[in-house]
Design an enzyme around this catalytic site. Sequence first.
Site, PDB file in Angstrom:
ATOM      1  N   LYS A   1       0.845  -1.201   0.000  1.00  0.00           N
ATOM      2  CA  LYS A   1       0.000   0.000   0.000  1.00  0.00           C
ATOM      3  C   LYS A   1       0.877   1.247   0.000  1.00  0.00           C
ATOM      4  O   LYS A   1       1.921   1.273   0.652  1.00  0.00           O
ATOM      5  CB  LYS A   1      -0.904  -0.040   1.249  1.00  0.00           C
ATOM      6  CG  LYS A   1      -1.999   1.023   1.278  1.00  0.00           C
ATOM      7  CD  LYS A   1      -2.898   0.871   2.517  1.00  0.00           C
ATOM      8  CE  LYS A   1      -4.000   1.909   2.523  1.00  0.00           C
ATOM      9  NZ  LYS A   1      -4.892   1.802   3.704  1.00  0.00           N
TER      10      LYS A   1
ATOM     11  N   SER B   1     -10.550  -0.090   6.942  1.00  0.00           N
ATOM     12  CA  SER B   1      -9.882   0.027   5.643  1.00  0.00           C
ATOM     13  C   SER B   1      -9.188  -1.225   5.127  1.00  0.00           C
ATOM     14  O   SER B   1      -8.742  -1.245   3.984  1.00  0.00           O
ATOM     15  CB  SER B   1      -8.853   1.156   5.691  1.00  0.00           C
ATOM     16  OG  SER B   1      -9.486   2.403   5.620  1.00  0.00           O
TER      17      SER B   1
ATOM     18  N   SER C   1     -10.043   2.151   2.728  1.00  0.00           N
ATOM     19  CA  SER C   1      -9.071   2.849   1.918  1.00  0.00           C
ATOM     20  C   SER C   1      -8.098   1.929   1.165  1.00  0.00           C
ATOM     21  O   SER C   1      -7.497   2.365   0.187  1.00  0.00           O
ATOM     22  CB  SER C   1      -8.256   3.793   2.805  1.00  0.00           C
ATOM     23  OG  SER C   1      -7.464   3.071   3.710  1.00  0.00           O
TER      24      SER C   1
END
Lengths: 496, 95
Positions: A79, A183, A159
């Site tokens: 990420k 998330s 997210s």
Amino acid sequence: MMTNANELTIAAARDALRKGELSATDLTMACLTAMDAGDGLNAYVHKTPEIALEQARAADARIKGGDAPDLCGIPLGIKDLFCTKGVPSQAASKILNGFRPEYESTVTAKLFDAGAVMLGKLNMDEFAMGSSNETSCYGNAINPWRRGNDETALTPGGSSGGSAAAVAADLCLAATGTDTGGSIRQPAAFTGIVGIKPTYGRVSRWGIVAFASSLDQAGPMTKSVRDAAIFLGAMAGHDPKDSTSADLPVPDFEAALTGDIRGKKIGIPREYRMEGMPAEIEKLWTDGIAMMKDAGAEIVDISLPHTKYALPAYYVIAPAEASSNLARYDGVRYGHRAKLAQGDGITEMYEKTRAEGFGPEVQRRVMIGTYVLSAGFYDAYYNRARRVRALIKRDFDQVFAAGIDAILTPATPSAAFGLGEMASADPIQMYLNDVFTVTVNLAGLPGISVPMGLDRQGLPLGLQLIGRPWEEGDLLNHAHVLEQAAGFVAKPAKWW
Amino acid sequence: MSIDIDTARKVAKLARIRVEEDQLPALATELSGILGFMEQLNEVDVEGVEPMTSVTPMRLRRRADQVTDGNIQSRILKNAPDTREGFFAVPKVVE
């Protein structure tokens, strides 16, 4: 031997690598090919093929030498929130344009020490603020799943939307995610994969761009519960550079997957039965309860009375912490600085830089946070929210003290929705995505999302299991039982 | 608690985010909506409950007060938008 190595689980790849049936280099090449073919999903935002191949070669040498940890030679997506040395790390924000960290986050350093391979950085909501990956400066990540033959582009959730899309579409074997209010778990549910948020303090936050420091926790997003157990073991552990990381031994999580949950007590919280919950989610939950019961667990109705106040408390606390954390983006030390007009001073530099660099959702949350922390409102909002947070945690403490081993709930209030569908809704409608997950962050507990089945439109749905603090092994074992019983094996039809 | 335009202007100023005058009414409405959602917290009886400071009941560990790093000026400055003579450079602060 196998057709598409990028489709393997971590466990299968590990075993094949050790047996010499597959090389890390070939496995990495397969993933790089899939990654390039997957550009339509906009999951990868910075690709690192050279680093990947170099790491793969080193992994092959290490495997040959017989010294191969579980993740040795396993290609992963990272990420964009994780700082990776020399590689763009910008939290999907324009304000960190061009930022290349001079250091490595503890999590990625541990993964690389274990021999893991980094394929690239993955899309996400800006500063992890969002539930649909639509606040990213790189544009939307797209869910590989579609509603049958309908070509509407759906959100992979957020997210950690790029991580979820990449794992679901086999553009990597697994990916790192972070979870502040859901998330990891919500995008995992939206894409039919497994995602675990560990106990707060289990994984070091050092070198991960901070959103809300008392809630943030990194975790794995994987194709199976076993993979989550393997991956978490490599991420977890005490770090002197994060004073909130727990100095506790990391157990062998994979060894905890016995498949035996006989006599365990599974709590079903009545407050999670929300009004207007889609019948399919309700049924999924009922089915999950039956599966746990069939496996020999005892089902217990429980009450978590302050559940309804978790979202409003979260949307005070998280923005408050974000407004402090994001004060560092001022155009001085790194990232974007606005072009200044004649006569502009340092205040104009700050104000213009932050107006240009932060997207609308980040600006909104920084301002809400600023407001609830400002003189005169600190007690009314921030302190009240922290007191409610204490009550939410007490709710969980009480059910665990009464002997509950794990809590079963839906993961999300709906399946993946269309990109842009929430554009005209007010921000609170988007916040409701976190309704089942956010309590877990407020209480610092471990929670895992497990894919259970498809809805009528052909979209994946997941259930969430919540565990006792530091008992991720036990939680993963419950999830393993649920996974085996549900037998979810569907994959998105490849259109990209 | 509803936010008026003056309050919205003040919040933007405190947050050091430039908001154009014609954007302030929309911002005020949006912030008011979010704060309205938070008003639910007033229903909760929090009498005698301490605000949570740490979610895990662990004592924060202290490290030894020792220098463990240093002499990395060029690495620290490497990502800066503007540097001069080994310092971060910003617009003139003092006349």
